[in-house]
Scaffold this active site. Structure first.
Site, PDB file in Angstrom:
ATOM      1  N   ARG A 163       0.741  -1.408   0.158  1.00  0.00           N
ATOM      2  CA  ARG A 163      -0.097   0.061   0.046  1.00  0.00           C
ATOM      3  C   ARG A 163       0.983   1.145  -0.033  1.00  0.00           C
ATOM      4  NH1 ARG A 163      -3.358  -0.553   5.034  1.00  0.00           N
ATOM      5  NH2 ARG A 163      -1.665  -1.350   5.653  1.00  0.00           N
ATOM      6  N   ASN A 171      -6.327  -2.604   1.988  1.00  0.00           N
ATOM      7  CA  ASN A 171      -6.475  -4.008   2.090  1.00  0.00           C
ATOM      8  C   ASN A 171      -7.738  -4.456   2.140  1.00  0.00           C
ATOM      9  OD1 ASN A 171      -3.635  -4.266   2.173  1.00  0.00           O
ATOM     10  ND2 ASN A 171      -3.608  -4.505   4.561  1.00  0.00           N
TER      11      ASN A 171
END
Length: 101
Positions: free
Chosen positions: A29, A47
């Site tokens: 990320r 996520n």
């Protein structure tokens, strides 16, 4: 999976993607945020409960094309097994690119 033309139309587009593989707990990320900032994109990365990562990214078509290439490259953190994506017109709904928790 929608395909963008390879030319530079200058149009702003949105990439909505689901990335599968080893992409959680590996800095994916945060690497995505860095790459998006480098390319001048706006959007989010988060996520999913199933171990995948969801991405919404908007920007000029050439930058989004580069971002798509990067997601599938060895330069992306972790190990990307697949990217399911949809490309559509940008909505302008983002002011920056950030991780959503």
């Amino acid at each position: 999976m929608a395909e963008l033309p390879t030319g530079d139309s200058g149009e702003w587009v949105r990439l909505t993607a689901r990335v599968d593989g080893v992409v959680q707990a590996v800095g994916f990320r945060y690497g995505t945020v860095r790459k998006a900032a480098e390319l001048g994109l706006t959007g989010t990365v988060t996520n999913n409960d199933d171990g995948s990562v969801a991405i919404a990214a908007e920007g000029p078509q050439p930058a989004v094309l580069e971002f798509r290439r990067w997601l599938r490259s060895p330069a992306a953190p972790g190990r990307v097994a697949s990217v399911d994506e949809v490309v559509s017109r940008a909505t302008g709904g983002f002011s920056d690119f950030r991780v959503v928790y």
